[in-house]
Design an enzyme around this catalytic site. Sequence first.
Site, PDB file in Angstrom:
ATOM      1  N   TYR A 197      -6.544 -88.774 130.515  1.00 24.33           N
ATOM      2  CA  TYR A 197      -6.411 -88.280 131.886  1.00 24.33           C
ATOM      3  C   TYR A 197      -5.757 -89.319 132.800  1.00 24.33           C
ATOM      4  CZ  TYR A 197      -8.624 -83.962 130.584  1.00 24.33           C
ATOM      5  OH  TYR A 197      -8.866 -82.748 129.981  1.00 24.33           O
ATOM      6  N   ARG A 236      -2.041 -88.861 132.352  1.00 19.13           N
ATOM      7  CA  ARG A 236      -1.557 -87.641 132.997  1.00 19.13           C
ATOM      8  C   ARG A 236      -1.593 -87.768 134.513  1.00 19.13           C
ATOM      9  NH1 ARG A 236      -4.843 -82.982 130.521  1.00 19.13           N
ATOM     10  NH2 ARG A 236      -3.480 -81.719 131.813  1.00 19.13           N
ATOM     11  N   GLN A 283      -4.247 -72.298 136.155  1.00 17.83           N
ATOM     12  CA  GLN A 283      -4.992 -73.030 135.131  1.00 17.83           C
ATOM     13  C   GLN A 283      -4.546 -74.487 135.140  1.00 17.83           C
ATOM     14  OE1 GLN A 283      -5.221 -70.544 131.244  1.00 17.83           O
ATOM     15  NE2 GLN A 283      -3.484 -69.732 132.379  1.00 17.83           N
ATOM     16  N   ASP A 305      -2.413 -80.018 137.716  1.00 17.31           N
ATOM     17  CA  ASP A 305      -1.519 -80.827 138.558  1.00 17.31           C
ATOM     18  C   ASP A 305      -1.581 -80.316 140.001  1.00 17.31           C
ATOM     19  OD1 ASP A 305       0.554 -78.776 139.127  1.00 17.31           O
ATOM     20  OD2 ASP A 305       1.021 -78.906 136.985  1.00 17.31           O
ATOM     21  N   HIS A 333      -9.313 -74.527 136.275  1.00 13.93           N
ATOM     22  CA  HIS A 333      -9.645 -75.555 135.282  1.00 13.93           C
ATOM     23  C   HIS A 333      -9.752 -76.943 135.907  1.00 13.93           C
ATOM     24  CE1 HIS A 333      -8.103 -72.781 131.803  1.00 13.93           C
ATOM     25  NE2 HIS A 333      -9.311 -72.481 132.212  1.00 13.93           N
ATOM     26  N   CYS A 383     -22.700 -92.977 144.944  1.00 14.56           N
ATOM     27  CA  CYS A 383     -24.001 -93.550 144.564  1.00 14.56           C
ATOM     28  C   CYS A 383     -23.870 -94.953 143.957  1.00 14.56           C
ATOM     29  CB  CYS A 383     -24.729 -92.618 143.609  1.00 14.56           C
ATOM     30  SG  CYS A 383     -23.997 -92.511 141.950  1.00 14.56           S
ATOM     31  N   GLY A 394       3.963 -68.320 132.690  1.00 10.55           N
ATOM     32  CA  GLY A 394       3.915 -69.529 131.872  1.00 10.55           C
ATOM     33  C   GLY A 394       2.582 -69.857 131.250  1.00 10.55           C
ATOM     34  N   ASN A 430       7.643 -65.565 130.918  1.00 12.77           N
ATOM     35  CA  ASN A 430       7.445 -66.607 129.907  1.00 12.77           C
ATOM     36  C   ASN A 430       8.765 -66.790 129.169  1.00 12.77           C
ATOM     37  OD1 ASN A 430       6.427 -68.095 127.476  1.00 12.77           O
ATOM     38  ND2 ASN A 430       4.437 -67.568 128.342  1.00 12.77           N
TER      39      ASN A 430
HETATM   40  C1  BJW Z   1       7.301 -71.453 129.855  1.00 14.23           C
HETATM   41  C2  BJW Z   1       8.176 -72.466 130.113  1.00 14.23           C
HETATM   42  C3  BJW Z   1       9.056 -72.256 131.154  1.00 14.23           C
HETATM   43  C4  BJW Z   1       7.005 -73.123 128.499  1.00 14.23           C
HETATM   44  N1  BJW Z   1       9.028 -71.125 131.832  1.00 14.23           N
HETATM   45  N2  BJW Z   1       7.276 -70.323 130.531  1.00 14.23           N
HETATM   46  C5  BJW Z   1     -13.243 -67.212 120.905  1.00 14.23           C
HETATM   47  C6  BJW Z   1     -12.832 -66.088 121.630  1.00 14.23           C
HETATM   48  C7  BJW Z   1     -12.787 -66.091 123.011  1.00 14.23           C
HETATM   49  C8  BJW Z   1     -13.137 -67.236 123.709  1.00 14.23           C
HETATM   50  C9  BJW Z   1     -13.534 -68.335 123.007  1.00 14.23           C
HETATM   51  C10 BJW Z   1     -13.596 -68.331 121.625  1.00 14.23           C
HETATM   52  N3  BJW Z   1     -14.025 -69.552 121.223  1.00 14.23           N
HETATM   53  C11 BJW Z   1     -14.212 -70.318 122.314  1.00 14.23           C
HETATM   54  C12 BJW Z   1     -13.920 -69.596 123.405  1.00 14.23           C
HETATM   55  C13 BJW Z   1     -13.945 -70.026 124.810  1.00 14.23           C
HETATM   56  C14 BJW Z   1     -12.853 -71.026 125.133  1.00 14.23           C
HETATM   57  C15 BJW Z   1     -11.516 -70.531 124.590  1.00 14.23           C
HETATM   58  O1  BJW Z   1     -10.850 -69.712 125.194  1.00 14.23           O
HETATM   59  N4  BJW Z   1     -11.091 -71.071 123.463  1.00 14.23           N
HETATM   60  C16 BJW Z   1      -9.845 -70.627 122.826  1.00 14.23           C
HETATM   61  C17 BJW Z   1      -9.079 -71.837 122.326  1.00 14.23           C
HETATM   62  C18 BJW Z   1     -10.194 -69.617 121.759  1.00 14.23           C
HETATM   63  N5  BJW Z   1     -12.811 -71.096 126.587  1.00 14.23           N
HETATM   64  C19 BJW Z   1     -13.612 -71.905 127.258  1.00 14.23           C
HETATM   65  O2  BJW Z   1     -14.382 -72.649 126.691  1.00 14.23           O
HETATM   66  C20 BJW Z   1     -13.559 -71.806 128.749  1.00 14.23           C
HETATM   67  N6  BJW Z   1     -14.858 -71.610 129.261  1.00 14.23           N
HETATM   68  C21 BJW Z   1     -15.565 -70.501 128.976  1.00 14.23           C
HETATM   69  O3  BJW Z   1     -15.129 -69.610 128.272  1.00 14.23           O
HETATM   70  O4  BJW Z   1     -16.790 -70.460 129.592  1.00 14.23           O
HETATM   71  C22 BJW Z   1     -17.639 -69.336 129.300  1.00 14.23           C
HETATM   72  C23 BJW Z   1     -17.307 -68.101 130.080  1.00 14.23           C
HETATM   73  C24 BJW Z   1     -17.700 -66.886 129.608  1.00 14.23           C
HETATM   74  C25 BJW Z   1     -17.393 -65.729 130.297  1.00 14.23           C
HETATM   75  C26 BJW Z   1     -16.708 -65.806 131.483  1.00 14.23           C
HETATM   76  C27 BJW Z   1     -16.338 -67.004 131.943  1.00 14.23           C
HETATM   77  C28 BJW Z   1     -16.632 -68.158 131.235  1.00 14.23           C
HETATM   78  C29 BJW Z   1     -13.036 -73.096 129.348  1.00 14.23           C
HETATM   79  C30 BJW Z   1     -11.609 -73.316 129.013  1.00 14.23           C
HETATM   80  C31 BJW Z   1     -11.149 -74.688 129.491  1.00 14.23           C
HETATM   81  C32 BJW Z   1      -9.671 -74.934 129.189  1.00 14.23           C
HETATM   82  N7  BJW Z   1      -9.367 -76.275 129.447  1.00 14.23           N
HETATM   83  C33 BJW Z   1      -7.992 -76.733 129.205  1.00 14.23           C
HETATM   84  C34 BJW Z   1      -7.962 -78.288 129.259  1.00 14.23           C
HETATM   85  C35 BJW Z   1      -8.501 -78.839 130.511  1.00 14.23           C
HETATM   86  C36 BJW Z   1      -7.445 -78.963 131.583  1.00 14.23           C
HETATM   87  C37 BJW Z   1      -6.466 -80.074 131.290  1.00 14.23           C
HETATM   88  O5  BJW Z   1      -6.841 -81.121 130.736  1.00 14.23           O
HETATM   89  O6  BJW Z   1      -5.308 -79.895 131.677  1.00 14.23           O
HETATM   90  O7  BJW Z   1      -7.112 -76.121 130.142  1.00 14.23           O
HETATM   91  S1  BJW Z   1      -7.333 -76.262 127.637  1.00 14.23           S
HETATM   92  C38 BJW Z   1      -5.686 -76.069 128.183  1.00 14.23           C
HETATM   93  O8  BJW Z   1      -5.320 -74.699 127.910  1.00 14.23           O
HETATM   94  C39 BJW Z   1      -5.733 -76.233 129.716  1.00 14.23           C
HETATM   95  C40 BJW Z   1      -4.916 -75.046 130.147  1.00 14.23           C
HETATM   96  O9  BJW Z   1      -5.226 -74.702 131.485  1.00 14.23           O
HETATM   97  C41 BJW Z   1      -5.258 -73.997 129.129  1.00 14.23           C
HETATM   98  C42 BJW Z   1      -4.266 -72.882 129.032  1.00 14.23           C
HETATM   99  O10 BJW Z   1      -3.042 -73.352 128.559  1.00 14.23           O
HETATM  100  P1  BJW Z   1      -1.692 -72.748 129.126  1.00 14.23           P
HETATM  101  O11 BJW Z   1      -1.582 -73.017 130.554  1.00 14.23           O
HETATM  102  O12 BJW Z   1      -1.566 -71.340 128.695  1.00 14.23           O
HETATM  103  O13 BJW Z   1      -0.623 -73.677 128.410  1.00 14.23           O
HETATM  104  P2  BJW Z   1       0.028 -73.564 126.936  1.00 14.23           P
HETATM  105  O14 BJW Z   1       0.628 -74.868 126.635  1.00 14.23           O
HETATM  106  O15 BJW Z   1      -0.923 -72.999 125.977  1.00 14.23           O
HETATM  107  O16 BJW Z   1       1.178 -72.464 127.118  1.00 14.23           O
HETATM  108  C43 BJW Z   1       2.318 -72.709 127.916  1.00 14.23           C
HETATM  109  C44 BJW Z   1       3.122 -71.430 127.971  1.00 14.23           C
HETATM  110  O17 BJW Z   1       4.237 -71.640 128.831  1.00 14.23           O
HETATM  111  C45 BJW Z   1       3.697 -71.009 126.597  1.00 14.23           C
HETATM  112  O18 BJW Z   1       3.463 -69.611 126.414  1.00 14.23           O
HETATM  113  C46 BJW Z   1       5.202 -71.273 126.733  1.00 14.23           C
HETATM  114  O19 BJW Z   1       5.996 -70.316 126.019  1.00 14.23           O
HETATM  115  C47 BJW Z   1       5.400 -71.125 128.210  1.00 14.23           C
HETATM  116  N8  BJW Z   1       6.501 -71.891 128.753  1.00 14.23           N
HETATM  117  N9  BJW Z   1       7.939 -73.519 129.180  1.00 14.23           N
HETATM  118  C48 BJW Z   1       8.100 -70.175 131.451  1.00 14.23           C
HETATM  119  N10 BJW Z   1       9.998 -73.208 131.466  1.00 14.23           N
END
Ligand code: BJW
Length: 238
Positions: free
Chosen positions: A58, A61, A93, A96, A111, A141, A178, A205
């Site tokens: 972190y 980043r 999500q 930044d 997030h 604290c 995205g 996307n």
């Molecule tokens: C472009 C482009 C350009 C590129 N133009 N496009 C099984 C089933 C269902 C759920 C679960 C499961 N097992 C576990 C879970 C839950 C879990 C989960 O979903 N896991 C999966 C991996 C399966 N989720 C959690 O644990 C969440 N909490 C939770 O569920 O609590 C319980 C609850 C229950 C009910 C209701 C509510 C809550 C918490 C999730 C925390 C995610 N944290 C992260 C990291 C922390 C932040 C950080 O350090 O930055 O968040 S993970 C990471 O992924 C980050 C992002 O926000 C997140 C999503 O990623 P994102 O943004 O989609 O990025 P990418 O890289 O995946 O995709 C980029 C896209 O852009 C691509 O499609 C490219 O094509 C595109 N692209 N350039 C347009 N120029």
Amino acid sequence: MGGPSGKNLVVLSGAGLSAESGVATFRGQGGLWEGQRIEEVATPGAFHRTPERVHRFYNLRRAALRTVQPNAAHAALVRLEREWPGRFLHVTQNVDDLNERAGARQLVHMHGQLLEIRCTACDGIWSWDRDVDTRTPCPGCRRAGGLRPHIVWFGEMPMHLDRIMTALARVDLFLCVGTSGVVYPAAGFALMAAENGCRRLIEVNVEATGISGDFTERRHGPASVEVPRLVNELLEQR
Ligand code: BJW
């Protein structure tokens, strides 16, 4: 949020929104951080076992944020926020601050944020733009060793869910920019919106995703091109 009925707009953004600013995405090409999958570093367990490594991840980043700027897609979403005649909420999500720097106001970080730190001892949340390590004292604290990124890791509850669910319950137009649609609950928002009666759902996307089928329209191309084009169309149609 106030505005006429039938015009409720929710934007969901992911890492692809900031990709052209130079912020790495999590998955796909270039989607590895220090050779680690995000699922292995962004968990409470990883922080418990190797806090220095997670702080380093972190810190890097947070420092990298100083070298990037909002792009045309961030700017276009701010124009949409300002000129849209109805209710507007941007759910990002991304951790930044590029939306804020572009001028976003109706924005929630589900997030968390890189520029905030939380004390696990006193629950204080602090603005933070420097490095942090396991010896850094809490500004409130003064206890050392309790600071962690104010970030939602796997298994933790995303932030602002009440506000997000309220907006999704009455959304008329859902715009998704995205995101790969693999992380829940965000990956389920399009389906949720549709189940709540939303009839226009647009995905932007560079490529099709696992949730593309949940949308009524798909625009495949870089966000910096597709989002400004789409915003022009939406504001002309209003
Ligand atoms: C472009 C482009 C350009 C590129 N133009 N496009 C099984 C089933 C269902 C759920 C679960 C499961 N097992 C576990 C879970 C839950 C879990 C989960 O979903 N896991 C999966 C991996 C399966 N989720 C959690 O644990 C969440 N909490 C939770 O569920 O609590 C319980 C609850 C229950 C009910 C209701 C509510 C809550 C918490 C999730 C925390 C995610 N944290 C992260 C990291 C922390 C932040 C950080 O350090 O930055 O968040 S993970 C990471 O992924 C980050 C992002 O926000 C997140 C999503 O990623 P994102 O943004 O989609 O990025 P990418 O890289 O995946 O995709 C980029 C896209 O852009 C691509 O499609 C490219 O094509 C595109 N692209 N350039 C347009 N120029």
